[in-house]
Design an enzyme around this catalytic site. Structure first.
Site, PDB file in Angstrom:
ATOM      1  N   LYS A 206       0.839  -1.208   0.000  1.00  0.00           N
ATOM      2  CA  LYS A 206       0.000   0.000   0.000  1.00  0.00           C
ATOM      3  C   LYS A 206       0.870   1.253   0.000  1.00  0.00           C
ATOM      4  O   LYS A 206       0.670   2.165  -0.777  1.00  0.00           O
ATOM      5  CB  LYS A 206      -0.929  -0.032   1.213  1.00  0.00           C
ATOM      6  CG  LYS A 206      -1.793   1.209   1.319  1.00  0.00           C
ATOM      7  CD  LYS A 206      -2.768   1.156   2.488  1.00  0.00           C
ATOM      8  CE  LYS A 206      -3.483   2.499   2.595  1.00  0.00           C
ATOM      9  NZ  LYS A 206      -4.458   2.557   3.682  1.00  0.00           N
ATOM     10  N   GLU A 212      10.609  -4.680   4.404  1.00  0.00           N
ATOM     11  CA  GLU A 212      10.724  -6.076   3.957  1.00  0.00           C
ATOM     12  C   GLU A 212      10.413  -6.184   2.461  1.00  0.00           C
ATOM     13  O   GLU A 212      11.124  -6.848   1.694  1.00  0.00           O
ATOM     14  CB  GLU A 212       9.737  -6.970   4.738  1.00  0.00           C
ATOM     15  CG  GLU A 212      10.042  -7.126   6.215  1.00  0.00           C
ATOM     16  CD  GLU A 212       9.454  -6.014   7.082  1.00  0.00           C
ATOM     17  OE1 GLU A 212       9.043  -4.956   6.537  1.00  0.00           O
ATOM     18  OE2 GLU A 212       9.432  -6.187   8.311  1.00  0.00           O
ATOM     19  N   GLY A 263      -4.726  -1.735   4.999  1.00  0.00           N
ATOM     20  CA  GLY A 263      -3.912  -2.848   4.500  1.00  0.00           C
ATOM     21  C   GLY A 263      -4.558  -4.199   4.750  1.00  0.00           C
ATOM     22  O   GLY A 263      -4.599  -5.060   3.864  1.00  0.00           O
ATOM     23  N   ARG A 264      -5.082  -4.412   5.964  1.00  0.00           N
ATOM     24  CA  ARG A 264      -5.629  -5.734   6.287  1.00  0.00           C
ATOM     25  C   ARG A 264      -7.024  -5.942   5.693  1.00  0.00           C
ATOM     26  O   ARG A 264      -7.645  -6.988   5.899  1.00  0.00           O
ATOM     27  CB  ARG A 264      -5.632  -5.945   7.810  1.00  0.00           C
ATOM     28  CG  ARG A 264      -6.268  -4.829   8.612  1.00  0.00           C
ATOM     29  CD  ARG A 264      -5.876  -4.927  10.085  1.00  0.00           C
ATOM     30  NE  ARG A 264      -6.385  -3.806  10.883  1.00  0.00           N
ATOM     31  CZ  ARG A 264      -5.746  -2.673  11.060  1.00  0.00           C
ATOM     32  NH1 ARG A 264      -4.584  -2.462  10.474  1.00  0.00           N
ATOM     33  NH2 ARG A 264      -6.267  -1.722  11.818  1.00  0.00           N
ATOM     34  N   GLU A 349      -4.489  -6.627  14.879  1.00  0.00           N
ATOM     35  CA  GLU A 349      -4.004  -5.308  14.451  1.00  0.00           C
ATOM     36  C   GLU A 349      -5.152  -4.289  14.519  1.00  0.00           C
ATOM     37  O   GLU A 349      -4.928  -3.110  14.754  1.00  0.00           O
ATOM     38  CB  GLU A 349      -3.406  -5.367  13.030  1.00  0.00           C
ATOM     39  CG  GLU A 349      -2.500  -4.185  12.724  1.00  0.00           C
ATOM     40  CD  GLU A 349      -1.738  -4.307  11.401  1.00  0.00           C
ATOM     41  OE1 GLU A 349      -2.348  -4.054  10.346  1.00  0.00           O
ATOM     42  OE2 GLU A 349      -0.544  -4.635  11.424  1.00  0.00           O
ATOM     43  N   HIS A 380      -4.505 -33.104  17.205  1.00  0.00           N
ATOM     44  CA  HIS A 380      -3.352 -33.927  17.599  1.00  0.00           C
ATOM     45  C   HIS A 380      -2.230 -33.059  18.158  1.00  0.00           C
ATOM     46  O   HIS A 380      -1.081 -33.502  18.232  1.00  0.00           O
ATOM     47  CB  HIS A 380      -2.869 -34.753  16.407  1.00  0.00           C
ATOM     48  CG  HIS A 380      -3.886 -35.760  15.979  1.00  0.00           C
ATOM     49  ND1 HIS A 380      -3.995 -37.001  16.561  1.00  0.00           N
ATOM     50  CD2 HIS A 380      -4.899 -35.675  15.087  1.00  0.00           C
ATOM     51  CE1 HIS A 380      -5.008 -37.651  16.018  1.00  0.00           C
ATOM     52  NE2 HIS A 380      -5.578 -36.874  15.123  1.00  0.00           N
ATOM     53  N   LYS A 489       9.693  -0.607  13.978  1.00  0.00           N
ATOM     54  CA  LYS A 489      10.248  -0.303  12.643  1.00  0.00           C
ATOM     55  C   LYS A 489      11.334   0.761  12.754  1.00  0.00           C
ATOM     56  O   LYS A 489      12.405   0.651  12.144  1.00  0.00           O
ATOM     57  CB  LYS A 489       9.152   0.245  11.720  1.00  0.00           C
ATOM     58  CG  LYS A 489       8.114  -0.749  11.270  1.00  0.00           C
ATOM     59  CD  LYS A 489       7.173  -0.074  10.268  1.00  0.00           C
ATOM     60  CE  LYS A 489       5.936  -0.900  10.010  1.00  0.00           C
ATOM     61  NZ  LYS A 489       4.936  -0.244   9.165  1.00  0.00           N
TER      62      LYS A 489
END
Ligand code: F6P
Length: 520
Positions: A206, A212, A263-264, A349, A380, A489
């Site tokens: 965005k 990253e 963003g999400r 978030e 399990h 950050k």
């Protein structure tokens, strides 16, 4: 912008506290079903593309009515309408929150839409049409065998989860890779599989500043050039609100979106391009249609039968009255193996906040921890703790009635296990031997899809977005900012330089000591 009451300021808050002390804390599901033969009918419902059973939860009709009234006192319906009509409800960033607009059919104007919303809808559809025709071209292009999405957070989790979930619709002959981590081990492992002439890189960000993603994008551009790739315009596409920044990096094929898409919540925008290439334009339109059907349900259904509202108020009941700290999510479908990861960003978030929209510190808890795995695998591993651990951990099952494969003898097992776990958690099993005693009365929600299609997945995702909105609205927080990710950050940028220089001046003793060790 209207001011809304927080849940603890409503007249229902003390009533719910009293109701919890008097009955809620002692509610026994087995007894509740025995006393009320209509309990399943009352607490289950049909919503677009899915069926939901909320009856195995630790509440009764009085609890639910009080919670819904608390929602009304908080102005939940007005807050919802403010979002849908384009008010800047993301107050700390001064932004509208219009991701449902990405799912609206062309030309649908809602009474109450703010000026500019209709124009935005026109932009949404012209961008969508261009993006989907590109997706179909790439889908049909046999020269492209590998699609690599470079993105992180919302620019990775939604598309990644959805591409896996809808694998049955995937273009034959195409492989999809998702690289999010700055750790070069991840990118190197993918690059080893690729040839430049048959790879399409999608750089999804965005802001087009995320460290990253920028690091991975630069490495991909270098790798492409070093292996003789020349046609960057064919092999690199940027998906971003910052088209100029993409061009500055040398990526000229771009699809944009808008700052009012968080963003999400961006899977529905051009960030969804990997999914659109995988399932095709018609499939992607199906996803949008499913999401829109859930939007309409959320916008118009009475609160008593409004599924996102019922789930959202139940979340508040569990967090603030029962004090449950987490929600375990267990999809009984291998395609939904990134479901928990996707929901973690969506919920934590959005609602992992400790101050109200006013900035005042809250005196109650907000987001639960969301965690999980596909159900039969979880059984399990950690289901032991759900059945017999010292904490009560509400479980949310997603099951799919019809499989998308033809292998005999598998799907019945999956469905039987989903049903058995919900049943076992509730009914328990008495034994004089403490080790073999199952206390039961452990809550679960059961969401059932007919089959996992673009439409049903779209509805399921929009359901989760809106339930997070509902609890956030009652908690009186800004569910659409994420300031909590910023400090780390900034410090990482500083520490990157210190790792190179060795300068530990001004650092705390632990960070300085570790820095020295890391420098070797
Ligand atoms: O660091 C958190 C975050 O800002 C998320 O909200 C977002 O989804 C992610 O980073 C990626 O951001 P972008 O799409 O701008 O690269």
């Amino acid at each position: 912008m209207s001011e809304f009451l927080r849940c603890d300021q409503t007249p229902q808050w003390p009533l719910l506290k009293a109701h919890f002390s008097a009955q809620g804390a002692r509610l026994d599901l087995r007894q509740a079903f025995a006393e009320d033969t209509g309990r399943f009918e009352h607490f289950s419902q049909v919503a677009p593309h899915l069926f939901a059973d909320l009856s195995k939860n630790l509440w009764d009709p009085t609890t639910e009515a009080l919670l819904l009234d608390m929602g009304r006192s908080c102005g939940l319906e007005q807050h919802r309408d403010a979002m849908l009509h384009g008010e800047p409800i993301n107050t700390t960033e001064g932004r509208a929150v219009l991701h449902p607009l990405l799912r609206r059919p062309p030309g649908q104007v809602l009474p109450g839409d703010l000026p500019g919303v209709a124009e935005s809808l026109v932009d949404v559809h012209s961008t969508l049409d261009a993006m989907l025709s590109f997706a179909d071209r790439m889908r049909a292009d046999e020269g492209i065998t590998d699609v690599v999405n470079i993105g992180i957070g919302g620019s990775d989790l939604g598309p990644h989860m959805a591409v896996l979930a809808l694998d049955a619709y995937r273009a034959p002959g195409k492989r999809f890779h998702f690289v999010s981590n700055a750790d070069g081990h991840e990118l190197a492992g993918v690059l080893r599989l690729l040839r430049p002439q048959s790879t399409l890189f999608l750089v999804a960000s965005k802001t087009f500043t995320t460290a990253e993603t920028m690091t991975n994008a630069r490495s991909c551009l270098d790798w492409f050039a070093q292996r003789g790739g020349t046609d960057v315009a064919r092999h690199f596409v940027a998906l971003t609100t910052q088209v100029d920044a993409a061009k500055a990096l040398g990526i000229t094929t771009t699809f944009g979106f808008w700052e009012w898409v968080g963003g999400r919540y961006s899977l529905w925008s051009s960030i969804g391009l990997p999914l659109a290439i995988s399932i095709g334009a018609a499939g992607f339109r199906g996803l949008l249609a499913g999401g829109h059907a859930m939007d309409e349900h959320f916008r118009t259904a009475p609160l008593e039968v409004n599924l996102p509202v019922r789930l959202g108020v139940l979340d508040v009941w569990y967090r603030n009255f029962h004090g449950f700290t987490s929600r375990c999510v267990a999809p009984y479908h291998a395609g939904l193996r990134r479901w928990a990861a996707y929901l973690q960003q969506l919920e934590m978030e959005s609602n992992g906040k400790r101050v109200a929209t006013s900035g005042e510190a809250l005196v109650y808890a907000t987001s639960p921890v969301v965690w999980g795995e596909p159900g039969t695998n979880g059984q399990h591993a950690f289901f032991q703790m759900l059945h017999q651990g010292s904490d009560v951990l509400p479980l949310e099952i997603v099951a799919v009635r019809k499989p998308s494969h033809a292998l005999a003898g598998h799907h019945g097992q999956v469905l039987a296990n989903a049903l058995a776990q919900a049943q076992a958690l509730m009914v328990g099993k008495a034994s004089d031997d403490g080790h073999r005693h199952f206390p039961g009365n452990r809550p679960s929600t059961f969401l059932l899809l007919e089959s996992l299609t673009p439409e049903s997945l779209g509805a399921l995702i929009a359901l989760q977005e809106h339930r997070v909105f509902v609890s956030g609205a009652l908690w009186g927080i800004d569910s659409f900012d994420q300031w909590g990710v910023e400090l780390g950050k900034v410090l990482a940028r500083d520490l990157l330089q210190r790792l190179a220089s060795g300068d530990a001046e001004g650092l705390d003793a632990s960070t300085a000591g570790l820095l020295n060790r890391l420098r070797g």
